[in-house]
Design a protein around this motif. Structure first.
Motif, PDB file in Angstrom:
ATOM      1  N   ILE A 201      -5.390  23.444 -18.052  1.00 37.33           N
ATOM      2  CA  ILE A 201      -6.520  23.278 -18.970  1.00 37.33           C
ATOM      3  C   ILE A 201      -6.646  21.818 -19.380  1.00 37.33           C
ATOM      4  O   ILE A 201      -5.723  21.026 -19.194  1.00 37.33           O
ATOM      5  CB  ILE A 201      -6.334  24.143 -20.241  1.00 37.33           C
ATOM      6  N   GLU A 202      -7.789  21.498 -19.976  1.00 40.30           N
ATOM      7  CA  GLU A 202      -7.986  20.202 -20.603  1.00 40.30           C
ATOM      8  C   GLU A 202      -7.529  20.324 -22.059  1.00 40.30           C
ATOM      9  O   GLU A 202      -7.665  21.382 -22.659  1.00 40.30           O
ATOM     10  CB  GLU A 202      -9.467  19.807 -20.557  1.00 40.30           C
ATOM     11  N   PRO A 203      -7.004  19.237 -22.649  1.00 35.91           N
ATOM     12  CA  PRO A 203      -6.642  19.295 -24.070  1.00 35.91           C
ATOM     13  C   PRO A 203      -7.862  19.684 -24.914  1.00 35.91           C
ATOM     14  O   PRO A 203      -8.995  19.375 -24.552  1.00 35.91           O
ATOM     15  CB  PRO A 203      -6.202  17.867 -24.386  1.00 35.91           C
ATOM     16  N   ASP A 204      -7.603  20.378 -26.022  1.00 34.96           N
ATOM     17  CA  ASP A 204      -8.675  20.847 -26.893  1.00 34.96           C
ATOM     18  C   ASP A 204      -8.173  20.809 -28.335  1.00 34.96           C
ATOM     19  O   ASP A 204      -7.511  21.745 -28.779  1.00 34.96           O
ATOM     20  CB  ASP A 204      -9.081  22.266 -26.497  1.00 34.96           C
ATOM     21  N   GLY A 205      -8.465  19.730 -29.043  1.00 35.43           N
ATOM     22  CA  GLY A 205      -7.967  19.621 -30.410  1.00 35.43           C
ATOM     23  C   GLY A 205      -6.445  19.567 -30.392  1.00 35.43           C
ATOM     24  O   GLY A 205      -5.854  18.725 -29.725  1.00 35.43           O
ATOM     25  N   ARG A 206      -5.824  20.524 -31.041  1.00 34.50           N
ATOM     26  CA  ARG A 206      -4.359  20.551 -31.082  1.00 34.50           C
ATOM     27  C   ARG A 206      -3.746  21.218 -29.851  1.00 34.50           C
ATOM     28  O   ARG A 206      -2.544  21.149 -29.649  1.00 34.50           O
ATOM     29  CB  ARG A 206      -3.890  21.269 -32.341  1.00 34.50           C
ATOM     30  N   ILE A 207      -4.562  21.861 -29.038  1.00 32.33           N
ATOM     31  CA  ILE A 207      -4.066  22.521 -27.823  1.00 32.33           C
ATOM     32  C   ILE A 207      -3.800  21.473 -26.745  1.00 32.33           C
ATOM     33  O   ILE A 207      -4.656  20.633 -26.461  1.00 32.33           O
ATOM     34  CB  ILE A 207      -5.087  23.550 -27.287  1.00 32.33           C
ATOM     35  N   ILE A 208      -2.606  21.539 -26.157  1.00 28.54           N
ATOM     36  CA  ILE A 208      -2.248  20.636 -25.066  1.00 28.54           C
ATOM     37  C   ILE A 208      -1.962  21.458 -23.811  1.00 28.54           C
ATOM     38  O   ILE A 208      -1.554  22.614 -23.895  1.00 28.54           O
ATOM     39  CB  ILE A 208      -1.021  19.773 -25.421  1.00 28.54           C
ATOM     40  N   PRO A 209      -2.171  20.846 -22.631  1.00 29.69           N
ATOM     41  CA  PRO A 209      -1.763  21.519 -21.407  1.00 29.69           C
ATOM     42  C   PRO A 209      -0.279  21.300 -21.160  1.00 29.69           C
ATOM     43  O   PRO A 209       0.295  20.310 -21.614  1.00 29.69           O
ATOM     44  CB  PRO A 209      -2.602  20.826 -20.329  1.00 29.69           C
ATOM     45  N   GLY A 210       0.341  22.214 -20.457  1.00 28.88           N
ATOM     46  CA  GLY A 210       1.738  22.074 -20.088  1.00 28.88           C
ATOM     47  C   GLY A 210       2.018  22.917 -18.870  1.00 28.88           C
ATOM     48  O   GLY A 210       1.125  23.586 -18.344  1.00 28.88           O
ATOM     49  N   SER A 211       3.270  22.890 -18.441  1.00 26.42           N
ATOM     50  CA  SER A 211       3.675  23.693 -17.295  1.00 26.42           C
ATOM     51  C   SER A 211       5.102  24.174 -17.503  1.00 26.42           C
ATOM     52  O   SER A 211       5.992  23.378 -17.833  1.00 26.42           O
ATOM     53  CB  SER A 211       3.584  22.876 -16.007  1.00 26.42           C
ATOM     54  N   ILE A 212       5.292  25.472 -17.330  1.00 21.33           N
ATOM     55  CA  ILE A 212       6.647  26.009 -17.317  1.00 21.33           C
ATOM     56  C   ILE A 212       7.255  25.500 -16.017  1.00 21.33           C
ATOM     57  O   ILE A 212       6.697  25.730 -14.941  1.00 21.33           O
ATOM     58  CB  ILE A 212       6.636  27.551 -17.358  1.00 21.33           C
ATOM     59  N   PRO A 213       8.360  24.753 -16.103  1.00 24.25           N
ATOM     60  CA  PRO A 213       8.898  24.168 -14.879  1.00 24.25           C
ATOM     61  C   PRO A 213       9.463  25.229 -13.932  1.00 24.25           C
ATOM     62  O   PRO A 213      10.031  26.220 -14.380  1.00 24.25           O
ATOM     63  CB  PRO A 213       9.999  23.226 -15.368  1.00 24.25           C
ATOM     64  N   PRO A 214       9.297  24.991 -12.615  1.00 20.44           N
ATOM     65  CA  PRO A 214       9.884  25.925 -11.661  1.00 20.44           C
ATOM     66  C   PRO A 214      11.396  25.748 -11.641  1.00 20.44           C
ATOM     67  O   PRO A 214      11.921  24.723 -12.082  1.00 20.44           O
ATOM     68  CB  PRO A 214       9.265  25.478 -10.332  1.00 20.44           C
ATOM     69  N   GLY A 215      12.076  26.754 -11.141  1.00 21.37           N
ATOM     70  CA  GLY A 215      13.514  26.620 -10.982  1.00 21.37           C
ATOM     71  C   GLY A 215      14.249  27.898 -11.293  1.00 21.37           C
ATOM     72  O   GLY A 215      13.657  28.966 -11.465  1.00 21.37           O
ATOM     73  N   ARG A 216      15.563  27.753 -11.390  1.00 21.07           N
ATOM     74  CA  ARG A 216      16.423  28.892 -11.700  1.00 21.07           C
ATOM     75  C   ARG A 216      16.596  28.991 -13.210  1.00 21.07           C
ATOM     76  O   ARG A 216      16.832  27.990 -13.878  1.00 21.07           O
ATOM     77  CB  ARG A 216      17.776  28.743 -11.012  1.00 21.07           C
ATOM     78  N   TYR A 217      16.470  30.210 -13.708  1.00 22.55           N
ATOM     79  CA  TYR A 217      16.585  30.490 -15.134  1.00 22.55           C
ATOM     80  C   TYR A 217      17.621  31.581 -15.370  1.00 22.55           C
ATOM     81  O   TYR A 217      17.661  32.573 -14.637  1.00 22.55           O
ATOM     82  CB  TYR A 217      15.253  30.981 -15.707  1.00 22.55           C
TER      83      TYR A 217
END
Length: 166
Positions: A78-94
């Motif tokens: 997404i594009e930032p929207d006010g206080r909302i920011i974009p992010g990504s849950i990183p891939p990998g082993r959990y």
């Protein structure tokens, strides 16, 4: 009550979130962001692609602020929207563990997952900046929708901690 910990591999997942710093004493401010996240996504007609989560960057305490994001997976960045920011849950082993019951019982589940990780020789995805530990992937996924199940003793919350890359 919690499930047994396990390790699983996860892909990257975009999300929308609101970052916040708050000590445990002021946790009401953190929880109050949940309807704002959903409201902003709803106004943009973005349907969540997964459950609400809290992403912990820095672990605080009763009087020391946590640094975290209150977020929701989304189908595409997404594009930032006010206080909302974009992010990504990183891939990998959990390493994951699911807590069943009131969120007040999470401390025992967190302790169990961390002790299990230590016994398994796991190294968490943590880096240091000065004297501060920064987590690369420490999540609480709220699997139960409070609108469907308001009884918090019936909730399921998944802990997912990213392992350091080999």
């Amino acid at each position: 009550m919690s499930t047994e910990p396990k390790i699983e591999t996860r892909p990257a997942q975009p999300y929308a979130a609101i970052p916040v710093k708050a000590p445990m004493r002021e946790w009401g401010r953190v929880n109050a962001l949940v309807p704002e996240v959903y409201g902003r996504l709803g106004r943009r007609r973005i349907v969540p692609a997964g459950p609400l989560f809290y992403r912990y960057r820095v672990i605080g305490g009763m009087d020391v602020p946590f640094e975290l994001e209150v977020g929701v997976p989304v189908p595409e960045p997404i594009e930032p929207d006010g206080r909302i920011i974009p992010g990504s849950i990183p891939p990998g082993r959990y390493a994951t563990l699911t807590h069943h019951g009131h969120p007040d019982g999470l401390f025992d589940a967190i302790t169990a997952l961390q002790e299990w990780g230590t016994a398994q020789g796991i190294t968490w995805d943590i880096r240091r900046e000065g004297g501060t530990e920064i987590w690369g992937g420490r999540f609480e996924f709220y699997l139960t929708d409070p609108a469907v199940e308001p009884d918090m003793t019936k909730w399921s919350i998944e802990l997912a901690y990213r392992l350091q890359d080999a």
